[in-house]
Design an enzyme around this catalytic site. Structure first.
Site, short mmCIF file in Angstrom:
data_model
loop_
_atom_site.label_atom_id
_atom_site.label_comp_id
_atom_site.label_asym_id
_atom_site.label_seq_id
_atom_site.Cartn_x
_atom_site.Cartn_y
_atom_site.Cartn_z
N SER A 193 0.87 -1.19 0.00
CA SER A 193 0.00 0.00 0.00
C SER A 193 0.90 1.22 0.00
CB SER A 193 -0.85 -0.01 1.28
OG SER A 193 -1.49 1.23 1.47
N TYR A 229 -2.21 -1.49 10.41
CA TYR A 229 -2.18 -1.57 8.94
C TYR A 229 -0.84 -1.05 8.41
CZ TYR A 229 -4.00 -1.14 4.14
OH TYR A 229 -4.21 -1.26 2.80
P1 NAD Z 1 -11.58 -6.11 -0.10
O1 NAD Z 1 -12.11 -5.99 1.28
O2 NAD Z 1 -12.45 -5.71 -1.25
O3 NAD Z 1 -11.06 -7.58 -0.37
C1 NAD Z 1 -10.33 -8.28 0.59
C2 NAD Z 1 -10.31 -9.74 0.24
O4 NAD Z 1 -9.58 -10.42 1.25
C3 NAD Z 1 -11.71 -10.39 0.18
O5 NAD Z 1 -11.73 -11.35 -0.84
C4 NAD Z 1 -11.81 -11.06 1.56
O6 NAD Z 1 -12.71 -12.16 1.57
C5 NAD Z 1 -10.38 -11.50 1.74
N1 NAD Z 1 -10.04 -11.78 3.12
C6 NAD Z 1 -10.16 -10.99 4.22
N2 NAD Z 1 -9.76 -11.64 5.31
C7 NAD Z 1 -9.37 -12.88 4.91
C8 NAD Z 1 -8.88 -14.04 5.57
N3 NAD Z 1 -8.66 -14.06 6.91
N4 NAD Z 1 -8.62 -15.14 4.83
C9 NAD Z 1 -8.83 -15.14 3.50
N5 NAD Z 1 -9.30 -14.09 2.81
C10 NAD Z 1 -9.56 -12.96 3.52
O7 NAD Z 1 -10.22 -5.26 -0.08
P2 NAD Z 1 -9.35 -4.60 -1.24
O8 NAD Z 1 -9.49 -3.11 -1.13
O9 NAD Z 1 -9.55 -5.26 -2.55
O10 NAD Z 1 -7.89 -4.92 -0.69
C11 NAD Z 1 -7.05 -5.90 -1.22
C12 NAD Z 1 -5.62 -5.61 -0.79
O11 NAD Z 1 -5.21 -4.35 -1.32
C13 NAD Z 1 -5.44 -5.51 0.73
O12 NAD Z 1 -4.22 -6.10 1.11
C14 NAD Z 1 -5.39 -4.01 0.97
O13 NAD Z 1 -4.68 -3.67 2.13
C15 NAD Z 1 -4.68 -3.56 -0.29
N6 NAD Z 1 -4.87 -2.14 -0.59
C16 NAD Z 1 -6.12 -1.65 -0.85
C17 NAD Z 1 -6.26 -0.30 -1.12
C18 NAD Z 1 -7.59 0.31 -1.42
O14 NAD Z 1 -7.67 1.55 -1.49
N7 NAD Z 1 -8.64 -0.47 -1.63
C19 NAD Z 1 -5.14 0.54 -1.13
C20 NAD Z 1 -3.89 0.00 -0.86
C21 NAD Z 1 -3.76 -1.35 -0.60
#
Ligand code: NAD
Length: 260
Positions: free
Chosen positions: A142, A155
């Site tokens: 991130s 985080y």
């Molecule tokens: P999201 O909540 O849409 O998806 C998260 C996914 O992880 C889902 O499929 C959920 O079921 C799964 N998950 C959660 N806990 C779990 C567990 N214990 N075991 C197995 N699966 C699990 O989130 P997102 O925004 O798509 O985030 C995905 C990644 O990108 C994360 O690591 C997040 O930190 C990173 N990220 C997101 C953003 C953003 O702005 N959305 C920015 C930077 C980084």
């Protein structure tokens, strides 16, 4: 471009993970989906991707906070596909609170899902990658892997940790045909972020659009969300032959956030 390759994407039933899974299928790769969700909905996703792209798609419900379930997930992919060529550590969760009020149970869960899961999945995948002399590990960190914000101690700690893990493992396997990189997205509009917008709107008693522009995108100079497809395109590039010499690095896809 990735025809015949096998990919594991953790946390791929939603958001960025699902977008990356879709992009890998579109490149002709076989994909293991993982994450939580309604069983019928997950099966609809799995079967839909397999039919649309003519590739093999399997699902593992492994909980990324549990080491043994992560090992079983990698073993399942190796059994179904014969290999894990590309590992994308994407599963992640968030919780926001001042550090002196941060629930210890939330701290432990965020460390397990955001950071330790990547260690366990890498540990389980590397022996096969080394044997075959090919591997791509892509850790979804991130902008918070490079800079911090208040109230996100767990985080930010895990995402900085992922960037460090990326560098260390990259050095260990650099001469073995395996690359290890981190992608550092800025704000991407996914269910994870939708929830933060709703929370902020409630706490500050503001309309959603005002929260998006004044609070969420305040640090993203583009003033626009990064699209899921842009993160997926970077992951596909890192998995391909053009990225063979890119290793141990963090690639920002953040609308200029960390240039400040
Ligand atoms: P999201 O909540 O849409 O998806 C998260 C996914 O992880 C889902 O499929 C959920 O079921 C799964 N998950 C959660 N806990 C779990 C567990 N214990 N075991 C197995 N699966 C699990 O989130 P997102 O925004 O798509 O985030 C995905 C990644 O990108 C994360 O690591 C997040 O930190 C990173 N990220 C997101 C953003 C953003 O702005 N959305 C920015 C930077 C980084």
């Amino acid at each position: 471009m990735l025809k015949g390759k096998s990919v594991v994407v953790t946390g791929s039933t939603s958001g960025i993970g699902l977008g990356m899974a879709r992009a890998f299928c579109a490149e002709g790769a076989n994909v293991l989906l993982n994450g939580f969700g309604d069983a019928a909905e997950v099966e609809r996703l799995r079967a839909g991707l397999a039919a649309e792209f003519g590739v093999q798609v399997v699902y593992s419900p492994a909980d990324m906070s549990q080491a043994t379930q992560i090992e079983s997930m990698i073993a399942l992919a190796e059994a179904e596909f014969g290999a894990v060529d590309i590992l994308v550590n994407n599963a992640g969760i968030q919780f926001v609170a001042p550090v002196d009020e941060f629930p210890t149970v939330k701290w432990d869960a965020i460390l397990a899902v955001n950071l330790s899961s990547a260690f366990h999945a890498i540990k389980a995948s590397l022996p096969g990658m080394k044997r075959r002399g090919f591997g791509r590990v892509i850790n979804i960190a991130s902008a918070h892997g490079l800079v911090a914000s208040p109230f996100k101690s767990a985080y930010v700690a895990t995402k900085h940790g992922l960037v460090g893990l990326t560098k260390s493992v990259a050095l260990e396997v650099a001469a073995k045909g395996i690359t290890v990189n981190a992608i550092c997205p800025g704000w991407v509009l996914t269910p994870l972020v939708e929830k933060q917008i709703d929370d902020q709107a409630r706490v500050n008693n503001l309309p959603r659009e005002e929260v998006v522009q004044k609070i969420i995108l305040e640090r993203q100079p583009s003033r626009a969300f990064v699209r899921i497809e842009e993160i997926a395109a970077m992951a596909v590039f890192l998995a391909g032959p053009g990225a063979a010499s890119i290793t141990g690095t963090s690639l920002s896809v953040d609308g200029g956030w960390t240039a400040q």
